[in-house]
Design a protein around this motif. Structure first.
Motif, short mmCIF file in Angstrom:
data_model
loop_
_atom_site.label_atom_id
_atom_site.label_comp_id
_atom_site.label_asym_id
_atom_site.label_seq_id
_atom_site.Cartn_x
_atom_site.Cartn_y
_atom_site.Cartn_z
N ALA A 39 0.82 -1.30 -0.16
CA ALA A 39 0.02 -0.02 -0.13
C ALA A 39 0.80 1.00 0.09
O ALA A 39 1.65 1.32 -0.86
N ASP A 65 -6.33 2.36 -3.27
CA ASP A 65 -5.42 3.21 -2.57
C ASP A 65 -4.56 3.95 -3.39
O ASP A 65 -3.65 4.80 -3.03
N ASN A 68 -3.90 7.63 -2.97
CA ASN A 68 -3.17 7.90 -1.84
C ASN A 68 -1.55 7.36 -1.92
O ASN A 68 -0.63 8.12 -1.42
#
Length: 244
Positions: A39, A65, A68
């Motif tokens: 991530a 994700d 981000n």
């Protein structure tokens, strides 16, 4: 962001740092970790800062994700299909609660990890069970969740050059939030630096995790590691980039 990350992931990090019993062999300066499905790179960045390991992070490019990740201060490499790292190029490969998302690609990822890892493959996973099956399905309707015996059978079948050295449960703490419902909002003129209290749910945790530490057997350790090709990118250095 960091506070929420630590609140959610402390039990997972404790499993990696202590419960797996690899700290003397792995968590020391100069060792290298490849974190797959990392991530934003926060887990790897924490382990790198705490223990001096060289951490490299890979993630798939179409994760939810992704926006981000592109804003993350830590370097995250994108891949799909093949992880572009040489054989025996990292001391350990980790999967922190991600293999259920890989579904039918779990076995190919594990085989790649077996090729890349010099010493360890470290895994934490959600456990399939009667009481939490609906919750797991809501978490990822397309995911494949396995029971503890199913994971162990899979390791034995697909990773013959590795032995399961240690496994166990991970205590998932109750979800907490900073200041929610704890008191009335601060007055705009309140410049106090005192942190608001933490409020934790009274409900018991409903997701169950286990950790697995697999180590390459002595008979499989012959031969020098492959030289680096420059693909290793320590976490905490640069912004995200594509890895083809």
């Amino acid at each position: 962001l960091l506070g929420n990350f630590l609140n959610f992931n402390v039990p997972i990090l404790e499993a990696f740092e202590r419960s797996m019993h690899v700290q003397h062999a792995l968590w020391r300066p100069g060792m290298s970790l490849l974190d797959v499905g990392g991530a934003l790179g926060l887990q790897a960045a924490y382990l790198a800062a705490a223990h001096g390991v060289k951490a490299t992070v890979y993630e798939v490019p179409f994760t939810s994700d992704c926006p981000n990740i592109l804003q993350s201060p830590f370097r995250v490499n994108f891949f799909w299909g093949t992880i572009p790292e040489p054989s025996r190029s990292h001391d350990a490969v980790s999967f922190m609660n991600v293999l259920h998302h890989a579904a039918n690609l779990t076995v190919p990822l594990l085989r790649q990890a077996a090729n890349i890892a010099r010493h360890f493959i470290l895994i934490t996973e959600d456990m399939d069970g009667v009481t939490n099956r609906n919750l797991l399905h809501a978490h990822d309707p397309q995911g494949i969740f396995r029971s503890d015996p199913e994971w162990k059978q899979l390791f034995e079948r697909e990773l013959p050059e590795f032995a399961l050295r240690r496994s166990g449960g991970v205590m998932k703490r109750r979800p907490c939030a900073e200041g929610i419902g704890a008191r009335t909002p601060r007055d705009p003129a309140d410049y106090s630096t005192t942190s608001p209290p933490m409020v934790c749910s009274a409900a018991p945790p409903q997701r169950f995790y286990r950790f697995y530490a697999l180590e390459r057997t002595q008979s499989q350790r012959s031969g020098p590691p492959a030289p680096s090709t420059g693909n290793s990118n320590p976490a905490g250095t640069f912004k995200a980039k594509n890895a083809n």
